[in-house]
Design a protein around this motif. Structure first.
Motif, PDB file in Angstrom:
ATOM      1  N   LEU A  39       0.845  -1.193   0.000  1.00  0.00           N
ATOM      2  CA  LEU A  39       0.000   0.000   0.000  1.00  0.00           C
ATOM      3  C   LEU A  39       0.883   1.247   0.000  1.00  0.00           C
ATOM      4  O   LEU A  39       1.795   1.368   0.822  1.00  0.00           O
ATOM      5  CB  LEU A  39      -0.890  -0.042   1.244  1.00  0.00           C
ATOM      6  CG  LEU A  39      -1.870   1.099   1.489  1.00  0.00           C
ATOM      7  CD1 LEU A  39      -2.911   1.189   0.386  1.00  0.00           C
ATOM      8  CD2 LEU A  39      -2.574   0.891   2.832  1.00  0.00           C
ATOM      9  N   VAL A  40       0.628   2.146  -0.940  1.00  0.00           N
ATOM     10  CA  VAL A  40       1.386   3.399  -1.014  1.00  0.00           C
ATOM     11  C   VAL A  40       0.483   4.545  -0.544  1.00  0.00           C
ATOM     12  O   VAL A  40      -0.589   4.762  -1.106  1.00  0.00           O
ATOM     13  CB  VAL A  40       1.876   3.672  -2.452  1.00  0.00           C
ATOM     14  CG1 VAL A  40       2.653   4.985  -2.506  1.00  0.00           C
ATOM     15  CG2 VAL A  40       2.739   2.530  -2.943  1.00  0.00           C
ATOM     16  N   ASP A  41       0.918   5.219   0.499  1.00  0.00           N
ATOM     17  CA  ASP A  41       0.189   6.369   1.022  1.00  0.00           C
ATOM     18  C   ASP A  41       0.718   7.614   0.318  1.00  0.00           C
ATOM     19  O   ASP A  41       1.822   8.073   0.592  1.00  0.00           O
ATOM     20  CB  ASP A  41       0.400   6.455   2.540  1.00  0.00           C
ATOM     21  CG  ASP A  41      -0.341   7.633   3.176  1.00  0.00           C
ATOM     22  OD1 ASP A  41      -0.878   8.471   2.438  1.00  0.00           O
ATOM     23  OD2 ASP A  41      -0.353   7.698   4.419  1.00  0.00           O
ATOM     24  N   GLY A  42      -0.089   8.133  -0.610  1.00  0.00           N
ATOM     25  CA  GLY A  42       0.352   9.278  -1.405  1.00  0.00           C
ATOM     26  C   GLY A  42      -0.440  10.531  -1.099  1.00  0.00           C
ATOM     27  O   GLY A  42      -0.678  11.342  -1.984  1.00  0.00           O
ATOM     28  N   ASP A  43      -0.848  10.656   0.151  1.00  0.00           N
ATOM     29  CA  ASP A  43      -1.609  11.849   0.546  1.00  0.00           C
ATOM     30  C   ASP A  43      -0.697  12.808   1.283  1.00  0.00           C
ATOM     31  O   ASP A  43      -0.215  12.511   2.374  1.00  0.00           O
ATOM     32  CB  ASP A  43      -2.793  11.442   1.432  1.00  0.00           C
ATOM     33  CG  ASP A  43      -3.807  12.569   1.594  1.00  0.00           C
ATOM     34  OD1 ASP A  43      -3.391  13.752   1.640  1.00  0.00           O
ATOM     35  OD2 ASP A  43      -5.000  12.267   1.675  1.00  0.00           O
ATOM     36  N   VAL A  68       3.259  -0.819   4.070  1.00  0.00           N
ATOM     37  CA  VAL A  68       2.774   0.527   3.747  1.00  0.00           C
ATOM     38  C   VAL A  68       3.982   1.442   3.592  1.00  0.00           C
ATOM     39  O   VAL A  68       4.871   1.457   4.447  1.00  0.00           O
ATOM     40  CB  VAL A  68       1.857   1.081   4.865  1.00  0.00           C
ATOM     41  CG1 VAL A  68       1.280   2.437   4.462  1.00  0.00           C
ATOM     42  CG2 VAL A  68       0.731   0.106   5.200  1.00  0.00           C
ATOM     43  N   THR A  69       4.008   2.173   2.490  1.00  0.00           N
ATOM     44  CA  THR A  69       5.057   3.175   2.292  1.00  0.00           C
ATOM     45  C   THR A  69       4.404   4.530   2.080  1.00  0.00           C
ATOM     46  O   THR A  69       3.504   4.661   1.243  1.00  0.00           O
ATOM     47  CB  THR A  69       5.909   2.840   1.048  1.00  0.00           C
ATOM     48  OG1 THR A  69       6.487   1.550   1.226  1.00  0.00           O
ATOM     49  CG2 THR A  69       7.023   3.867   0.858  1.00  0.00           C
ATOM     50  N   ARG A  70       4.854   5.514   2.839  1.00  0.00           N
ATOM     51  CA  ARG A  70       4.346   6.873   2.625  1.00  0.00           C
ATOM     52  C   ARG A  70       5.242   7.588   1.630  1.00  0.00           C
ATOM     53  O   ARG A  70       6.455   7.674   1.814  1.00  0.00           O
ATOM     54  CB  ARG A  70       4.323   7.608   3.954  1.00  0.00           C
ATOM     55  CG  ARG A  70       3.871   9.058   3.822  1.00  0.00           C
ATOM     56  CD  ARG A  70       3.487   9.628   5.175  1.00  0.00           C
ATOM     57  NE  ARG A  70       3.638  11.068   5.224  1.00  0.00           N
ATOM     58  CZ  ARG A  70       2.757  11.935   4.712  1.00  0.00           C
ATOM     59  NH1 ARG A  70       1.671  11.498   4.110  1.00  0.00           N
ATOM     60  NH2 ARG A  70       2.971  13.220   4.804  1.00  0.00           N
ATOM     61  N   HIS A  71       4.638   8.072   0.535  1.00  0.00           N
ATOM     62  CA  HIS A  71       5.444   8.729  -0.497  1.00  0.00           C
ATOM     63  C   HIS A  71       4.590   9.723  -1.289  1.00  0.00           C
ATOM     64  O   HIS A  71       4.271   9.501  -2.460  1.00  0.00           O
ATOM     65  CB  HIS A  71       6.053   7.674  -1.439  1.00  0.00           C
ATOM     66  CG  HIS A  71       7.132   8.229  -2.301  1.00  0.00           C
ATOM     67  ND1 HIS A  71       8.449   8.260  -1.926  1.00  0.00           N
ATOM     68  CD2 HIS A  71       7.082   8.820  -3.530  1.00  0.00           C
ATOM     69  CE1 HIS A  71       9.162   8.827  -2.881  1.00  0.00           C
ATOM     70  NE2 HIS A  71       8.357   9.175  -3.862  1.00  0.00           N
ATOM     71  N   LEU A  79       8.358   4.926  -7.722  1.00  0.00           N
ATOM     72  CA  LEU A  79       8.168   3.972  -6.621  1.00  0.00           C
ATOM     73  C   LEU A  79       7.186   2.869  -7.034  1.00  0.00           C
ATOM     74  O   LEU A  79       7.449   1.678  -6.834  1.00  0.00           O
ATOM     75  CB  LEU A  79       7.646   4.710  -5.380  1.00  0.00           C
ATOM     76  CG  LEU A  79       7.259   3.809  -4.205  1.00  0.00           C
ATOM     77  CD1 LEU A  79       8.493   3.157  -3.587  1.00  0.00           C
ATOM     78  CD2 LEU A  79       6.482   4.588  -3.138  1.00  0.00           C
ATOM     79  N   ILE A  80       6.079   3.270  -7.638  1.00  0.00           N
ATOM     80  CA  ILE A  80       5.052   2.290  -8.027  1.00  0.00           C
ATOM     81  C   ILE A  80       5.599   1.344  -9.097  1.00  0.00           C
ATOM     82  O   ILE A  80       5.373   0.133  -9.050  1.00  0.00           O
ATOM     83  CB  ILE A  80       3.765   3.016  -8.500  1.00  0.00           C
ATOM     84  CG1 ILE A  80       3.083   3.681  -7.290  1.00  0.00           C
ATOM     85  CG2 ILE A  80       2.810   2.041  -9.194  1.00  0.00           C
ATOM     86  CD1 ILE A  80       1.899   4.577  -7.634  1.00  0.00           C
ATOM     87  N   SER A  81       6.363   1.884 -10.028  1.00  0.00           N
ATOM     88  CA  SER A  81       6.972   1.053 -11.065  1.00  0.00           C
ATOM     89  C   SER A  81       7.860  -0.024 -10.440  1.00  0.00           C
ATOM     90  O   SER A  81       7.834  -1.196 -10.838  1.00  0.00           O
ATOM     91  CB  SER A  81       7.783   1.940 -12.000  1.00  0.00           C
ATOM     92  OG  SER A  81       8.557   1.153 -12.863  1.00  0.00           O
ATOM     93  N   ALA A  92      -2.666   2.305  -4.253  1.00  0.00           N
ATOM     94  CA  ALA A  92      -2.234   3.662  -3.919  1.00  0.00           C
ATOM     95  C   ALA A  92      -3.420   4.483  -3.430  1.00  0.00           C
ATOM     96  O   ALA A  92      -4.481   4.498  -4.051  1.00  0.00           O
ATOM     97  CB  ALA A  92      -1.595   4.320  -5.138  1.00  0.00           C
ATOM     98  N   ASP A  93      -3.205   5.131  -2.294  1.00  0.00           N
ATOM     99  CA  ASP A  93      -4.198   6.017  -1.678  1.00  0.00           C
ATOM    100  C   ASP A  93      -3.719   7.437  -1.953  1.00  0.00           C
ATOM    101  O   ASP A  93      -2.748   7.902  -1.368  1.00  0.00           O
ATOM    102  CB  ASP A  93      -4.218   5.698  -0.167  1.00  0.00           C
ATOM    103  CG  ASP A  93      -5.079   6.667   0.648  1.00  0.00           C
ATOM    104  OD1 ASP A  93      -5.776   7.515   0.067  1.00  0.00           O
ATOM    105  OD2 ASP A  93      -5.028   6.548   1.893  1.00  0.00           O
ATOM    106  N   ILE A  94      -4.387   8.097  -2.904  1.00  0.00           N
ATOM    107  CA  ILE A  94      -3.875   9.375  -3.397  1.00  0.00           C
ATOM    108  C   ILE A  94      -4.843  10.495  -3.064  1.00  0.00           C
ATOM    109  O   ILE A  94      -6.002  10.482  -3.485  1.00  0.00           O
ATOM    110  CB  ILE A  94      -3.661   9.339  -4.933  1.00  0.00           C
ATOM    111  CG1 ILE A  94      -2.790   8.153  -5.321  1.00  0.00           C
ATOM    112  CG2 ILE A  94      -3.050  10.652  -5.405  1.00  0.00           C
ATOM    113  CD1 ILE A  94      -1.387   8.168  -4.768  1.00  0.00           C
ATOM    114  N   GLY A  95      -4.329  11.481  -2.319  1.00  0.00           N
ATOM    115  CA  GLY A  95      -5.274  12.429  -1.757  1.00  0.00           C
ATOM    116  C   GLY A  95      -5.124  13.857  -2.179  1.00  0.00           C
ATOM    117  O   GLY A  95      -4.276  14.222  -2.973  1.00  0.00           O
ATOM    118  N   GLY A  96      -6.004  14.545  -1.591  1.00  0.00           N
ATOM    119  CA  GLY A  96      -6.031  15.980  -1.425  1.00  0.00           C
ATOM    120  C   GLY A  96      -5.556  16.834  -2.558  1.00  0.00           C
ATOM    121  O   GLY A  96      -5.784  16.548  -3.721  1.00  0.00           O
TER     122      GLY A  96
END
Ligand SMILES: Nc1ncnc2c1ncn2[C@@H]1O[C@H](COP(=O)(O)OP(=O)(O)O)[C@@H](O)[C@H]1O
Ligand SMILES: [Mg+2]
Length: 227
Positions: A39-43, A68-71, A79-81, A92-96
């Protein structure tokens, strides 16, 4: 090894339920489907997905079942590649407020799910989110992605979910008759549930609406998974 699949749960709007569906989808695929999920935290604004894992590990002393990686940075595509070469699934959790991170996160995506509340203030941000997604699709490194809108936190004690379903799919404003864009809206919804609020910092034993969302977007391949 074949590349893992990349699913983005994102919107250019906070508080719509992105982290709920992203974390629960990741846990469901790890625990029920037996996948190796990252899981990539992209917020950039909040970091609920990373905190969820930390709070779980602190409270229980056990390891969270997904890494979980925060990026929340513009080079999140790199990173995703890298991660999709190492895991069955990257979520990927992509926010805001950051369109650059949002579009970069979609570079290797197969799927985009945009959660949105059945509420005028949340709907206002949908066109800009959709436009950013279309730009990202043109820059895709994997031939594009499927994208859906997901009604989130719906309260079926009111008529709002039905009204917004109509507004998003009928192509015209029922009051003015003006043309409106037609969005690919999922039949499944993330209903308003206290269980989702309580799920934070836990590994829940029940995933409620999440499996029906995952089936509709083709993450759960009906019949095939059991084999
Ligand atoms: N389906 C739901 N039912 C009830 N509460 C929800 C639901 N989805 C999200 N929430 C609540 O709304 C808030 C924002 O959810 P979150 O998933 O963190 O959104 P985002 O990641 O888009 O900011 C949280 O307090 C969460 O508990
Ligand atoms: Mg979030």
């Amino acid at each position: 090894m074949a590349h893992g699949e990349v699913d983005v749960y994102g919107a250019l709007k906070g508080g719509v339920g992105k982290t709920r569906i992203a974390v629960l989808a990741a846990l469901r695929q790890a625990l029920v489907a037996g996948e190796d999920v990252h899981l990539v935290d992209g917020d950039r604004v909040s970091q609920t997905a990373s905190d969820w894992r930390k709070d779980y590990e602190r409270a229980t002393g056990r390891e969270f079942p997904v890494t979980v990686t925060r990026h929340p940075f513009d080079d999140i595509d790199e990173l995703i590649s890298d991660l999709r070469g190492k895991h069955d699934r990257v979520i990927a959790d992509i926010g805001g407020g950051d369109p650059a991170v949002f579009t970069a996160a979609l570079t290797y995506a197969q799927r985009l799910v945009v959660p949105i509340g059945a509420d005028p203030s949340e709907m206002r941000r949908l066109p800009s989110t959709w436009k950013a997604a279309q730009l990202a699709a043109a820059d895709s490194a994997v031939g594009g992605f499927n994208a859906w809108v997901l009604l989130s936190r719906t309260d079926h004690g009111t008529t709002l979910p039905r009204e917004y379903r109509e507004l998003l799919t009928s192509g015209k404003n029922p009051e003015t008759g003006d043309a409106l864009p037609v969005y690919p809206l999922l039949k499944a919804e993330m209903r308003k549930r206290v269980a989702y609020q309580r799920a934070y910092g836990t590994v829940p034993g029940e995933f409620y609406d999440v499996p029906s969302v995952l089936e509709e977007i083709g993450v759960i391949k009906t019949g095939a998974e059991a084999a």
